[in-house]
Motif scaffolding. Structure first.
Motif, PDB file in Angstrom:
ATOM      1  N   GLU A  84       0.796  -1.229   0.000  1.00  0.00           N
ATOM      2  CA  GLU A  84       0.000   0.000   0.000  1.00  0.00           C
ATOM      3  C   GLU A  84       0.828   1.280   0.000  1.00  0.00           C
ATOM      4  O   GLU A  84       0.458   2.262  -0.651  1.00  0.00           O
ATOM      5  CB  GLU A  84      -0.938   0.002   1.216  1.00  0.00           C
ATOM      6  CG  GLU A  84      -1.933  -1.153   1.238  1.00  0.00           C
ATOM      7  CD  GLU A  84      -2.986  -1.058   0.136  1.00  0.00           C
ATOM      8  OE1 GLU A  84      -3.040  -0.024  -0.567  1.00  0.00           O
ATOM      9  OE2 GLU A  84      -3.779  -2.009  -0.020  1.00  0.00           O
ATOM     10  N   GLU A  85       1.952   1.283   0.735  1.00  0.00           N
ATOM     11  CA  GLU A  85       2.731   2.523   0.857  1.00  0.00           C
ATOM     12  C   GLU A  85       3.900   2.580  -0.126  1.00  0.00           C
ATOM     13  O   GLU A  85       4.390   3.661  -0.452  1.00  0.00           O
ATOM     14  CB  GLU A  85       3.264   2.664   2.290  1.00  0.00           C
ATOM     15  CG  GLU A  85       2.159   2.745   3.337  1.00  0.00           C
ATOM     16  CD  GLU A  85       2.716   2.789   4.746  1.00  0.00           C
ATOM     17  OE1 GLU A  85       3.879   3.214   4.918  1.00  0.00           O
ATOM     18  OE2 GLU A  85       1.985   2.397   5.681  1.00  0.00           O
ATOM     19  N   GLN A  86       4.376   1.414  -0.568  1.00  0.00           N
ATOM     20  CA  GLN A  86       5.477   1.363  -1.539  1.00  0.00           C
ATOM     21  C   GLN A  86       4.956   0.705  -2.820  1.00  0.00           C
ATOM     22  O   GLN A  86       3.747   0.506  -2.968  1.00  0.00           O
ATOM     23  CB  GLN A  86       6.661   0.588  -0.965  1.00  0.00           C
ATOM     24  CG  GLN A  86       7.030   0.936   0.459  1.00  0.00           C
ATOM     25  CD  GLN A  86       7.388   2.406   0.664  1.00  0.00           C
ATOM     26  OE1 GLN A  86       7.812   3.090  -0.263  1.00  0.00           O
ATOM     27  NE2 GLN A  86       7.209   2.909   1.881  1.00  0.00           N
ATOM     28  N   LYS A  87       5.845   0.320  -3.705  1.00  0.00           N
ATOM     29  CA  LYS A  87       5.427  -0.358  -4.947  1.00  0.00           C
ATOM     30  C   LYS A  87       6.062  -1.744  -4.966  1.00  0.00           C
ATOM     31  O   LYS A  87       7.255  -1.879  -5.208  1.00  0.00           O
ATOM     32  CB  LYS A  87       5.866   0.446  -6.169  1.00  0.00           C
ATOM     33  CG  LYS A  87       5.399  -0.149  -7.504  1.00  0.00           C
ATOM     34  CD  LYS A  87       5.778   0.779  -8.660  1.00  0.00           C
ATOM     35  CE  LYS A  87       5.276   0.236  -9.990  1.00  0.00           C
ATOM     36  NZ  LYS A  87       5.965  -1.002 -10.373  1.00  0.00           N
ATOM     37  N   LEU A  88       5.262  -2.749  -4.649  1.00  0.00           N
ATOM     38  CA  LEU A  88       5.742  -4.126  -4.700  1.00  0.00           C
ATOM     39  C   LEU A  88       5.695  -4.584  -6.152  1.00  0.00           C
ATOM     40  O   LEU A  88       4.622  -4.660  -6.764  1.00  0.00           O
ATOM     41  CB  LEU A  88       4.885  -5.028  -3.811  1.00  0.00           C
ATOM     42  CG  LEU A  88       5.298  -6.498  -3.771  1.00  0.00           C
ATOM     43  CD1 LEU A  88       6.714  -6.661  -3.241  1.00  0.00           C
ATOM     44  CD2 LEU A  88       4.322  -7.305  -2.911  1.00  0.00           C
ATOM     45  N   ASP A  89       6.850  -4.887  -6.718  1.00  0.00           N
ATOM     46  CA  ASP A  89       6.933  -5.214  -8.140  1.00  0.00           C
ATOM     47  C   ASP A  89       6.787  -6.704  -8.420  1.00  0.00           C
ATOM     48  O   ASP A  89       6.108  -7.098  -9.373  1.00  0.00           O
ATOM     49  CB  ASP A  89       8.282  -4.736  -8.709  1.00  0.00           C
ATOM     50  CG  ASP A  89       8.446  -3.235  -8.594  1.00  0.00           C
ATOM     51  OD1 ASP A  89       7.582  -2.516  -9.126  1.00  0.00           O
ATOM     52  OD2 ASP A  89       9.416  -2.785  -7.968  1.00  0.00           O
TER      53      ASP A  89
END
Length: 494
Positions: free
Chosen positions: A349-354
């Motif tokens: 939600e807070e970062q970008k999980l790739d």
């Protein structure tokens, strides 16, 4: 991975050290590393000599001075054992300990390598053992970089087999995969906060040298940035630091920032938002003491588990826009504790999980059988996860037993890398395939569970069986044939 004759030669050298009285695997590889480094220095000097002769010019940046010819591997290797021992112990070893201090006023400063070498000890027990090892190392052709890398990898594996956790060895092909997936550039500032023998940093340097050689060598400033400002690694084992810094030197990085630090401990120097790329396989040592753990990490995720604390650390160290490829135990993906869930939610939600790559449990054998995964994420502090790419690695090019026999025709790595580099086409794939995309909303609805089996669909093929009557008839016929055959044998015997 090292095989065949070369493996036998390394084993023989190891046995020579062992039977000579150097029984600690860390000490064995440390001493062998010093000798390999001394051999490498002579190779560099010889290459510079040949270049100078070819262009009829003085030698540029000679490794050995005019009065140091006897310190070269190609010279002392022919000495009598006693003379060789005295020369290496009393002259060659002190020489390599101060290497890198040239041009430094009053001997202070110098390279990272020099700093770590201050406490290095020459531990070869006898002239006979040294002469034997030098002779055996000299017979191995290490002109090929892959051979040198394989040899070093095999020796590092021997450390892991005797280590408590085995956390300082990651297979080279897995390291190479993670480096290729993140594709480092000369602009990156790269860090491994649990660097061990610096395997990730070495692989990243090789990638940059291979793909961006013109950029890193275009002028003195670019060269200095590559050698001094690009690579950063930390560990709290001084032997690992010596081996790691020497490993970097052997691979062409002159002065990386490899230093002593307990990355999870409370410290004044936090290195906050300093790095653009993190590559790591941190130790999964279990639980730490709250009192010694950095307070800002505990504020991010309240836990004693090192694997979760390291993930929180990576987020602290990364710049906004920085990316990471890190190995975690499978428990991180589906653990039900509050800390597990909050950290996964933070990544989604807070970062970008790739991406999430599930690896087979045999990847780290024979040193550990733990199931692991590779997490790839980008620090944004503002979300950005739309779809997460999942890949189920089933084979890595080696057998998944303790022998780890090479099986190059059974490797998912080329396919994995190709799919990762073309993720825009992955949306069409079905959940029954080896890779697929999962929307953020679906992951959130599953309590942020990141295990691939939560989302992968399994196709079951319908199998039609013959009726019980037909099967019974076939069994009756087989029974008749058996009875008939037995009677024939009995008739022959009577």
């Amino acid at each position: 991975m090292i095989t065949g004759e070369l493996k036998s030669r390394v084993d023989k050298i190891w046995d020579t050290m062992w039977s000579g009285g150097v029984s600690n695997p860390l000490s064995v590889i440390e001493q062998l590393t010093y000798l390999l480094f001394i051999k490498r220095l002579d190779e560099i000097h010889t290459r510079q000599e040949n270049k100078a002769q070819r262009f009829s010019k003085p030698i540029e940046n000679p490794v050995f001075g005019p009065d140091q010819d006897h310190l070269r591997w190609s010279r002392f290797k022919d000495f009598a054992p006693e003379d060789m021992f005295n020369t290496v112990r009393d002259q060659v070893f002190p020489f390599i300990k101060t290497l890198g201090n040239k041009g430094e006023e009053d001997g202070e400063g110098g390279s990272t390598y020099t700093h770590h070498m201050k406490d290095a000890l020459f531990m070869m027990p006898t002239p006979r053992v040294l002469a034997n090892v030098v002779d055996q190392l000299d017979s191995i052709d290490m002109s090929d970089a892959d051979t040198k890398g394989d040899l070093y990898e095999y020796m590092l594996g021997k450390i892991a087999s005797a280590g408590q956790n085995g956390q300082f060895r990651t297979p080279r092909h897995i390291i190479k995969l993670m480096v290729e997936m993140t594709a480092p550039t000369p602009k990156d500032v790269i860090c491994d906060p649990a660097c061990g023998t610096a395997g990730f940093l070495v692989a990243a340097s090789e990638y940059i040298q291979q793909h961006h050689s013109k950029a890193i060598y275009k002028n003195d400033e670019a060269r200095r940035r590559f050698n001094e400002g690009t690579f950063h690694g930390y560990d709290f084992d001084s032997t690992m630091l010596r081996i790691g810094s020497m490993n970097m030197l052997l691979h062409g990085v002159e002065n990386p920032d490899i230093g002593y630090k307990d990355s999870l401990a409370q410290a004044d120097d936090l290195d906050e938002e300093k790095y653009s790329l993190i590559l790591a396989n941190p130790p999964f040592a279990g639980s730490l003491d709250y009192e010694s753990t950095a307070k800002d990490l505990l504020q991010t995720v309240k836990t004693k588990k090192t694997e979760l604390l390291f993930l929180a650390l990576f987020l602290r160290l990364l710049q906004t826009g920085g990316r990471a490829a890190v190995i975690v135990p499978d428990g991180v993906l589906f653990g039900s504790s509050k800390a597990h869930k909050s950290l996964r939610k933070m990544l989604v939600e807070e970062q970008k999980l790739d991406g999430v790559i599930s690896m087979p449990s045999g990847v780290f054998k024979p040193y550990a059988g733990v199931s692991t995964a590779i997490l790839l994420f980008t620090k944004t502090n503002s979300g950005g996860t739309d779809n997460v790419w999942f890949y189920k690695m089933e084979a890595d090019g080696f057998s998944l037993d303790d022998k780890r026999t090479p099986q190059p025709d059974k490797s998912d790595l080329p396919d994995l890398l190709a799919r990762w580099q073309n993720r825009e086409n992955e949306g069409k794939r079905k959940r029954t395939e080896q890779s697929f995309l999962v929307p953020r909303e679906e992951i959130a609805g599953n309590d942020y569970d990141l295990s691939i089996n939560r989302y992968k669909e399994v196709e079951y093929e319908a199998v039609e069986y013959e009726s019980p009557q037909v099967i019974l008839e076939r069994l009756a016929k087989l029974e008749e044939e058996i009875v008939s055959g037995r009677k024939e044998i009995e008739a022959l015997l009577s």
